[in-house]
Design an enzyme around this catalytic site. Structure first.
Site, PDB file in Angstrom:
ATOM      1  CE  LYS A 144      69.836  54.107 148.872  1.00  0.00           C
ATOM      2  NZ  LYS A 144      68.559  54.358 148.166  1.00  0.00           N
ATOM      3  NE  ARG A 182      66.086  48.639 143.629  1.00  0.00           N
ATOM      4  CZ  ARG A 182      66.551  47.699 144.436  1.00  0.00           C
ATOM      5  NH1 ARG A 182      67.133  46.620 143.930  1.00  0.00           N
ATOM      6  NH2 ARG A 182      66.435  47.804 145.747  1.00  0.00           N
ATOM      7  CE1 TYR A 204      62.241  50.241 144.173  1.00  0.00           C
ATOM      8  CE2 TYR A 204      62.324  50.080 146.555  1.00  0.00           C
ATOM      9  CZ  TYR A 204      62.844  50.552 145.372  1.00  0.00           C
ATOM     10  OH  TYR A 204      63.962  51.343 145.381  1.00  0.00           O
ATOM     11  NE  ARG A 226      69.274  49.995 146.350  1.00  0.00           N
ATOM     12  CZ  ARG A 226      69.297  49.019 147.259  1.00  0.00           C
ATOM     13  NH1 ARG A 226      70.260  48.089 147.183  1.00  0.00           N
ATOM     14  NH2 ARG A 226      68.408  48.964 148.220  1.00  0.00           N
ATOM     15  CG  HIS A 283      63.856  46.925 149.695  1.00  0.00           C
ATOM     16  ND1 HIS A 283      62.683  46.448 149.162  1.00  0.00           N
ATOM     17  CD2 HIS A 283      64.425  47.683 148.725  1.00  0.00           C
ATOM     18  CE1 HIS A 283      62.544  46.900 147.929  1.00  0.00           C
ATOM     19  NE2 HIS A 283      63.592  47.651 147.644  1.00  0.00           N
ATOM     20  CG  HIS A 332      65.007  53.026 140.433  1.00  0.00           C
ATOM     21  ND1 HIS A 332      66.063  52.386 141.060  1.00  0.00           N
ATOM     22  CD2 HIS A 332      64.098  53.269 141.413  1.00  0.00           C
ATOM     23  CE1 HIS A 332      65.806  52.266 142.343  1.00  0.00           C
ATOM     24  NE2 HIS A 332      64.626  52.783 142.584  1.00  0.00           N
TER      25      HIS A 332
END
Length: 405
Positions: free
Chosen positions: A264, A346, A379, A225, A369, A343
């Site tokens: 996150k 990614r 993704y 990220r 994740h 992103h």
């Protein structure tokens, strides 16, 4: 025997009912807190006409019937009168310890509600049609579909609290946004192998963007990220074991400036392997570092990627850089590159390994994740070419198995 009270038309008024001098009807009752409450209407029954110049309304006895039904069903007749803004504030108060960016998002939504007519409405008066009209107004005011959907989800959660607290019976935000608005969300960009090669080749050769070549390469080969990438410090690199330790991210807020956050989710704390290209790129980054004054942010220093002011780069820096790079490439080349963000790199990383057949749980770990569904469905972008290649690969393996047998 006491005389029954009557209205100005001679009709007998029931217990709690009365009529004011201006002709408006009134019903008085005591709430669950022992406090007197009042209900008003210009009509006693539904067939009455409102006085000239007055807005039509529900009759007093219809309101009394609704009130008595609420009381019978255990509905909080006081709580249901809180405004949408008050309900949203109540929801936020139940989970006060959140990340700074979550706190900022809450503030944005509260500001929106305060400016919108729905924010001051009592929650018992908000119907699904009102919530849908709010979504349409948001779209007309320029908010993106996904932003509206996120805000709708927050308000839907707020109403679930109201339902649990017996303030309302139904959730007006329990609807599919796509039934109201067209989803104009731009599909996430995944670079083809050819586009990836052209992007890297152009960046490497260009006088302006050659200094960003290794940054782009590392993002493509690690899948980090951008907040994790920007927060990388020298101690995070383990060259002996060829891995990158991820346990924090760097963010910047317009009000408070730079700050460090944990990943996150718990799954965000991980060790990302360095493939050879990433290993060599990191080596070049360290070799080209200048002995400038190092800044410290929340106890972290020795950041790898700095801007001209010797502050670590953040998402906005890389978004601007990628936008300029793609614009310049497209100016001089007929085969245009799509809109690319950090992103996108990614997404490309994840898609490449998914299409190569990497074990989904291993890919989930590398991506950080929280659940496997995100890895598989969000993704990993399958294409006709990748599907065809996979079918050919499996058929070839079957043929080889038959030959061996």
């Amino acid at each position: 025997m006491s005389e029954k009270r009557r209205d100005n038309r001679g009709r007998i008024l029931k217990t709690g009912e009365s009529q004011r001098k201006d002709g408006r009807y009134l019903y008085k009752y005591i709430d669950s807190f022992g406090e007197p409450q009042f209900v008003y209407s210009w009509k006693l029954v539904a067939t009455d006409r409102v006085p000239a110049g007055k807005r039509d309304c529900i009759s007093l006895r219809e309101k009394i019937a609704e009130l008595q039904k609420d009381i019978h069903d255990g509905i909080d007749v006081v709580g249901k009168k809180m405004t949408l803004c008050q309900l949203y504030a109540k929801q936020n108060a139940q989970r006060p310890k959140v990340r700074k960016n979550t706190e900022t998002g809450r503030k944005y939504l509260m500001d929106i509600l305060k400016k919108d007519k729905l924010g001051v409405r009592s929650i018992d008066s908000i119907k699904p049609s009102d919530a849908k009209e709010w979504a349409i107004r948001m779209s007309e005011n320029g908010y993106a579909y996904q932003t509206i959907n996120n805000y709708k989800r927050s308000l839907k959660a707020s109403f679930y609290i109201a339902i649990q607290d017996d303030c309302v019976r139904k959730n007006p935000f329990d609807f599919q946004l796509k039934a109201v608005l067209d989803d104009d969300t731009v599909p996430k960009t995944v670079l083809t192998e050819e586009q990836e090669e052209k992007l890297l080749a152009f960046a490497k050769a260009d006088k302006t963007y050659s200094k960003n070549y290794d940054e782009i390469l590392i993002l493509l080969k690690t899948g980090l990220r951008i907040s994790e990438f920007g927060g990388l410090t020298l101690p995070d690199l383990d060259f002996e074991n060829r891995l990158v330790n991820i346990d924090h991210q760097l963010l910047r807020d317009t009000e408070i400036g730079y700050y460090i956050e944990t990943p996150k989710t718990k799954s965000g704390e991980r060790q990302v392997p360095m493939v050879e290209e990433a290993y060599q790129a990191f080596k070049r980054v360290l070799a080209n570092r200048k002995n400038d004054k190092r800044v410290e942010i929340d106890g972290y220093s020795d950041f790898l990627f700095l801007n001209r002011k010797n502050y670590p780069k953040v998402a906005s820096d890389y978004n601007g850089m990628m936008k300029g790079l793609v614009k310049k490439y497209n100016k001089y080349n007929e085969d245009k590159l799509p809109h690319i963000t950090p992103h996108s790199l990614r997404h490309t990383f994840c898609t490449n390994y998914a299409n190569a057949g990497m074990n989904p749980k291993a890919l989930q770990y590398i991506m950080g994740h929280a659940n496997i569904a995100m890895t598989l469905n969000y993704y990993a972008h399958a294409t006709f070419d990748s599907a065809m290649a996979e079918m050919k690969r499996l058929n070839k393996e079957k043929q080889q198995e038959r030959l061996v047998a």
